[in-house]
Design a protein around this motif. Structure first.
Motif, PDB file in Angstrom:
ATOM      1  N   VAL A 165       0.683  -1.173  -0.007  1.00 29.44           N
ATOM      2  CA  VAL A 165      -0.056   0.007   0.092  1.00 29.44           C
ATOM      3  C   VAL A 165       0.944   1.228   0.189  1.00 29.44           C
ATOM      4  CG1 VAL A 165      -1.830   1.280   1.272  1.00 29.44           C
ATOM      5  CG2 VAL A 165      -1.616  -1.204   1.209  1.00 29.44           C
ATOM      6  N   PRO A 166       0.835   1.841  -1.032  1.00 33.11           N
ATOM      7  CA  PRO A 166       2.012   2.855  -1.342  1.00 33.11           C
ATOM      8  C   PRO A 166       1.470   4.335  -0.550  1.00 33.11           C
ATOM      9  CG  PRO A 166       0.616   3.001  -3.311  1.00 33.11           C
ATOM     10  CD  PRO A 166       0.248   1.608  -2.422  1.00 33.11           C
ATOM     11  N   ALA A 167       2.605   5.207  -0.323  1.00 30.48           N
ATOM     12  CA  ALA A 167       2.459   6.588   0.442  1.00 30.48           C
ATOM     13  C   ALA A 167       2.859   7.524  -0.726  1.00 30.48           C
ATOM     14  CB  ALA A 167       3.051   6.609   1.537  1.00 30.48           C
ATOM     15  N   THR A 168       1.885   8.508  -0.784  1.00 34.72           N
ATOM     16  CA  THR A 168       2.433   9.562  -1.618  1.00 34.72           C
ATOM     17  C   THR A 168       2.537  10.814  -0.818  1.00 34.72           C
ATOM     18  OG1 THR A 168       0.063  10.363  -1.966  1.00 34.72           O
ATOM     19  CG2 THR A 168       0.913   8.862  -3.517  1.00 34.72           C
ATOM     20  N   ILE A 169       3.083  12.011  -1.352  1.00 30.05           N
ATOM     21  CA  ILE A 169       3.239  13.179  -0.567  1.00 30.05           C
ATOM     22  C   ILE A 169       1.964  13.720   0.023  1.00 30.05           C
ATOM     23  CG2 ILE A 169       2.617  14.841  -2.504  1.00 30.05           C
ATOM     24  CD1 ILE A 169       5.582  14.961   0.305  1.00 30.05           C
ATOM     25  N   ASP A 170       0.683  13.085  -0.520  1.00 28.07           N
ATOM     26  CA  ASP A 170      -0.330  13.645   0.056  1.00 28.07           C
ATOM     27  C   ASP A 170      -0.441  13.210   1.527  1.00 28.07           C
ATOM     28  OD1 ASP A 170      -1.472  14.771  -2.295  1.00 28.07           O
ATOM     29  OD2 ASP A 170      -2.490  12.974  -2.973  1.00 28.07           O
ATOM     30  N   LEU A 171       0.120  12.229   2.021  1.00 29.48           N
ATOM     31  CA  LEU A 171       0.199  11.838   3.295  1.00 29.48           C
ATOM     32  C   LEU A 171       0.715  12.801   4.574  1.00 29.48           C
ATOM     33  CD1 LEU A 171      -0.611   9.194   5.311  1.00 29.48           C
ATOM     34  CD2 LEU A 171       1.613   8.386   4.640  1.00 29.48           C
ATOM     35  N   ALA A 172       1.588  13.578   3.881  1.00 25.61           N
ATOM     36  CA  ALA A 172       2.102  14.582   4.691  1.00 25.61           C
ATOM     37  C   ALA A 172       1.158  15.443   5.413  1.00 25.61           C
ATOM     38  CB  ALA A 172       3.262  15.558   4.009  1.00 25.61           C
ATOM     39  N   GLY A 173      -0.021  15.619   4.946  1.00 28.21           N
ATOM     40  CA  GLY A 173      -1.264  16.506   5.455  1.00 28.21           C
ATOM     41  C   GLY A 173      -2.021  15.890   6.389  1.00 28.21           C
ATOM     42  N   ALA A 174      -1.959  14.430   6.200  1.00 26.05           N
ATOM     43  CA  ALA A 174      -2.857  13.645   7.153  1.00 26.05           C
ATOM     44  C   ALA A 174      -2.594  13.897   8.481  1.00 26.05           C
ATOM     45  CB  ALA A 174      -2.685  12.253   6.707  1.00 26.05           C
ATOM     46  N   GLU A 175      -1.690  14.236   9.183  1.00 20.86           N
ATOM     47  CA  GLU A 175      -1.440  14.472  10.439  1.00 20.86           C
ATOM     48  C   GLU A 175      -2.419  15.543  11.056  1.00 20.86           C
ATOM     49  OE1 GLU A 175       0.465  13.104  12.748  1.00 20.86           O
ATOM     50  OE2 GLU A 175       2.160  12.196  12.125  1.00 20.86           O
ATOM     51  N   ILE A 176      -2.481  16.596  10.202  1.00 27.39           N
ATOM     52  CA  ILE A 176      -3.406  17.487  10.529  1.00 27.39           C
ATOM     53  C   ILE A 176      -4.708  17.329  10.167  1.00 27.39           C
ATOM     54  CG2 ILE A 176      -4.166  20.120   9.897  1.00 27.39           C
ATOM     55  CD1 ILE A 176      -0.966  20.412   9.142  1.00 27.39           C
ATOM     56  N   GLU A 177      -5.213  16.471   9.164  1.00 26.10           N
ATOM     57  CA  GLU A 177      -6.640  16.357   8.642  1.00 26.10           C
ATOM     58  C   GLU A 177      -7.187  15.457   9.847  1.00 26.10           C
ATOM     59  OE1 GLU A 177      -7.397  15.835   4.582  1.00 26.10           O
ATOM     60  OE2 GLU A 177      -5.450  16.462   4.206  1.00 26.10           O
ATOM     61  N   LEU A 178      -6.253  14.502  10.216  1.00 26.41           N
ATOM     62  CA  LEU A 178      -6.657  13.448  11.015  1.00 26.41           C
ATOM     63  C   LEU A 178      -7.188  13.922  12.272  1.00 26.41           C
ATOM     64  CD1 LEU A 178      -4.559  10.356  10.699  1.00 26.41           C
ATOM     65  CD2 LEU A 178      -6.879  10.445  10.213  1.00 26.41           C
ATOM     66  N   VAL A 179      -6.898  15.254  12.776  1.00 26.51           N
ATOM     67  CA  VAL A 179      -7.241  15.804  14.134  1.00 26.51           C
ATOM     68  C   VAL A 179      -8.779  15.801  14.264  1.00 26.51           C
ATOM     69  CG1 VAL A 179      -6.981  17.722  15.552  1.00 26.51           C
ATOM     70  CG2 VAL A 179      -5.016  17.004  14.412  1.00 26.51           C
ATOM     71  N   SER A 180      -9.311  16.205  13.276  1.00 18.03           N
ATOM     72  CA  SER A 180     -10.918  16.642  13.604  1.00 18.03           C
ATOM     73  C   SER A 180     -11.612  15.223  13.140  1.00 18.03           C
ATOM     74  CB  SER A 180     -11.298  17.493  12.635  1.00 18.03           C
ATOM     75  OG  SER A 180     -10.946  17.302  11.110  1.00 18.03           O
ATOM     76  N   VAL A 181     -11.014  14.046  12.673  1.00 13.09           N
ATOM     77  CA  VAL A 181     -11.809  12.828  12.290  1.00 13.09           C
ATOM     78  C   VAL A 181     -12.021  11.920  13.292  1.00 13.09           C
ATOM     79  CG1 VAL A 181     -11.416  10.716  11.006  1.00 13.09           C
ATOM     80  CG2 VAL A 181     -10.429  12.797  10.198  1.00 13.09           C
ATOM     81  N   VAL A 182     -13.397  11.469  13.527  1.00 17.72           N
ATOM     82  CA  VAL A 182     -13.909  10.491  14.558  1.00 17.72           C
ATOM     83  C   VAL A 182     -12.970   9.276  14.556  1.00 17.72           C
ATOM     84  CG1 VAL A 182     -15.805   9.134  15.104  1.00 17.72           C
ATOM     85  CG2 VAL A 182     -16.310  11.283  14.142  1.00 17.72           C
ATOM     86  N   ALA A 183     -12.463   8.953  15.855  1.00 17.99           N
ATOM     87  CA  ALA A 183     -11.826   7.759  16.105  1.00 17.99           C
ATOM     88  C   ALA A 183     -10.648   7.763  15.005  1.00 17.99           C
ATOM     89  CB  ALA A 183     -12.651   6.441  15.673  1.00 17.99           C
ATOM     90  N   ARG A 184      -9.937   8.901  15.230  1.00 18.10           N
ATOM     91  CA  ARG A 184      -8.702   9.055  14.254  1.00 18.10           C
ATOM     92  C   ARG A 184      -7.439   8.104  14.605  1.00 18.10           C
ATOM     93  NH1 ARG A 184      -7.057  14.716  17.642  1.00 18.10           N
ATOM     94  NH2 ARG A 184      -6.537  13.584  19.689  1.00 18.10           N
ATOM     95  N   GLU A 185      -7.608   7.512  15.804  1.00 15.31           N
ATOM     96  CA  GLU A 185      -6.261   6.727  16.070  1.00 15.31           C
ATOM     97  C   GLU A 185      -6.517   5.200  15.507  1.00 15.31           C
ATOM     98  OE1 GLU A 185      -8.326   7.842  18.429  1.00 15.31           O
ATOM     99  OE2 GLU A 185      -6.910   9.689  19.765  1.00 15.31           O
ATOM    100  N   SER A 186      -7.602   4.891  15.130  1.00 16.53           N
ATOM    101  CA  SER A 186      -7.871   3.587  14.774  1.00 16.53           C
ATOM    102  C   SER A 186      -8.276   3.498  13.180  1.00 16.53           C
ATOM    103  CB  SER A 186      -9.025   2.747  15.763  1.00 16.53           C
ATOM    104  OG  SER A 186     -10.328   3.632  15.532  1.00 16.53           O
ATOM    105  N   ARG A 187      -8.132   4.377  12.566  1.00 13.93           N
ATOM    106  CA  ARG A 187      -8.538   4.526  11.127  1.00 13.93           C
ATOM    107  C   ARG A 187      -7.653   3.333  10.317  1.00 13.93           C
ATOM    108  NH1 ARG A 187     -12.830   7.427   9.807  1.00 13.93           N
ATOM    109  NH2 ARG A 187     -12.161   7.941   7.700  1.00 13.93           N
ATOM    110  N   LEU A 188      -6.377   3.154  10.652  1.00 17.40           N
ATOM    111  CA  LEU A 188      -5.790   2.126   9.759  1.00 17.40           C
ATOM    112  C   LEU A 188      -6.130   0.664  10.360  1.00 17.40           C
ATOM    113  CD1 LEU A 188      -3.440   1.518   7.977  1.00 17.40           C
ATOM    114  CD2 LEU A 188      -1.835   1.752   9.623  1.00 17.40           C
ATOM    115  N   ALA A 189      -6.435   0.556  11.432  1.00 12.29           N
ATOM    116  CA  ALA A 189      -6.682  -0.603  12.031  1.00 12.29           C
ATOM    117  C   ALA A 189      -8.023  -1.184  11.558  1.00 12.29           C
ATOM    118  CB  ALA A 189      -7.121  -0.636  13.644  1.00 12.29           C
ATOM    119  N   ARG A 190      -9.075  -0.447  11.452  1.00 17.56           N
ATOM    120  CA  ARG A 190     -10.152  -0.596  10.843  1.00 17.56           C
ATOM    121  C   ARG A 190      -9.925  -0.974   9.297  1.00 17.56           C
ATOM    122  NH1 ARG A 190     -14.985   3.403  13.014  1.00 17.56           N
ATOM    123  NH2 ARG A 190     -14.443   3.027  15.226  1.00 17.56           N
TER     124      ARG A 190
END
Length: 342
Positions: A165-190
């Motif tokens: 599962v690759p990673a692009t430069i878009d992932l650099a902004g995920a730290e900020i965008e995940l702050v307001s997401v529900v259950a942000r810590e378990s997104r990858l686990a799901r």
């Protein structure tokens, strides 16, 4: 006519005065033309030729063993999926190199392996020669837009049983965008839990930080693999990493455990590497793999060709070391079923 100086011959060598003692730090030398003594002195900083440059026949045998052209399952497969997070907040300790080479080694020997590149630099994607330019579906889409993991995972060319599962430069902004997401810590686990296929191993390559991306990896995993560079700075931040792992275990993922420690960039010419190895083994005990990854130029060259060292130079010392580490991890997984989780 100009006299040409003659090369000295053994017979022309000056005689040593009778009774003169050789310097104390000079090893005793065998006589000219004589067979070497049984206990030949070898400096600990200087590797022997057999260790540094193995014969071609031995190298070819190792290459065949590592590449496993028959495709047989030579490494034991776990009964359940082992999700391993490769983490260390210090950069340059070999997280990505370890992830790529362990994954390739296990896949070449019959295990189904998924690599999740969670580092915005995308080095694991580069090492596996998986496209990760802007516009390619990547792990960012899974975390932010809940895109199913199977729509993002790509088969690694030339390596059966391996997906990334690759990673692009878009992932650099995920730290900020995940702050307001529900259950942000378990997104990858799901996302991993919802994958319809079965994998023997899932390796998550973490960024060199302790932010939300690393927390997502720790929540999704059951095991933590910590690569430790054999230098003093690598030990400084280790306590903070262990504390963060304990916090995640207490509040988010009670099944998480540090199962594996791998010593990397080991330079056998230095006493510091020996000292760091002893400190780590005394502290972590059996969690430290017996296999140690040495400094090897082939390991560093391989990513520039879009390959792992396992396929770039399978007979090299670096490939052999990672193969031994993968074999040890596979055998430990069979012996310790408690550390595995579906």
């Amino acid at each position: 006519m100009v006299a040409v100086p003659q090369q000295p011959t053994p017979e022309a060598a000056p005689d040593v005065a009778v009774g003169a003692a050789a310097p104390a730090d000079t090893p005793p030398a065998a006589g000219y033309g004589a067979a070497p003594a049984a206990s030949t002195y070898v400096s600990r900083e200087t590797p022997t030729r057999e260790e540094d440059d193995p014969p071609l026949a031995m190298e070819a045998m190792r290459a065949v063993q590592i590449l496993n052209p028959s495709g047989e399952v030579t490494m034991p497969r776990p009964e359940r999926t082992r999700v391993m997070c490769v983490a260390n907040q210090k950069g340059g300790v070999g997280k990505t190199t370890t992830t790529v080479n362990l994954a390739v080694a296990l896949a070449l020997h019959g295990n189904r392996v998924l690599v999740v590149d969670l580092d915005p630099q995308g080095n694991a994607s580069t090492g596996l020669n998986v496209p990760h330019h802007t516009g390619v579906p990547d792990v960012y889409d899974c975390l932010i837009d809940s895109v199913p993991l199977e729509e993002v995972a790509q088969a690694v060319e030339g390596i059966p049983n391996l997906w990334c599962v690759p990673a692009t430069i878009d992932l650099a902004g995920a730290e900020i965008e995940l702050v307001s997401v529900v259950a942000r810590e378990s997104r990858l686990a799901r996302a991993i839990a919802a994958y319809p296929g079965h994998f023997d191993y899932v390796f998550i390559d973490c960024p060199p930080s302790l932010g939300l991306l690393t927390v997502n990896a720790l929540v999704a995993a059951q095991e933590v693999l910590i690569p430790i560079q054999c230098e003093y700075y690598a030990l400084e931040g280790l306590n903070q990493l262990i504390q963060n792992i304990n916090l995640v275990r207490q509040h988010l993922n009670p099944k998480l455990e540090v199962s594996t420690i791998l010593l990397t960039m080991y330079d056998r010419r230095t006493r510091l590497a020996d000292a760091v190895e002893q400190d780590v083994r005394n502290h972590f005990g059996d969690k430290v793999l017996q296999a140690v990854i040495p400094r090897n130029v082939r390991v560093s060259e391989a990513p520039s060709y879009g390959q792992s060292v396992m396929t770039y130079d399978p007979g090299s010392r670096g490939a052999t070391s990672y193969f031994e580490a993968a074999q040890e991890i596979a055998e430990r997984g069979v012996m310790e079923p408690v550390s595995r989780n579906a």
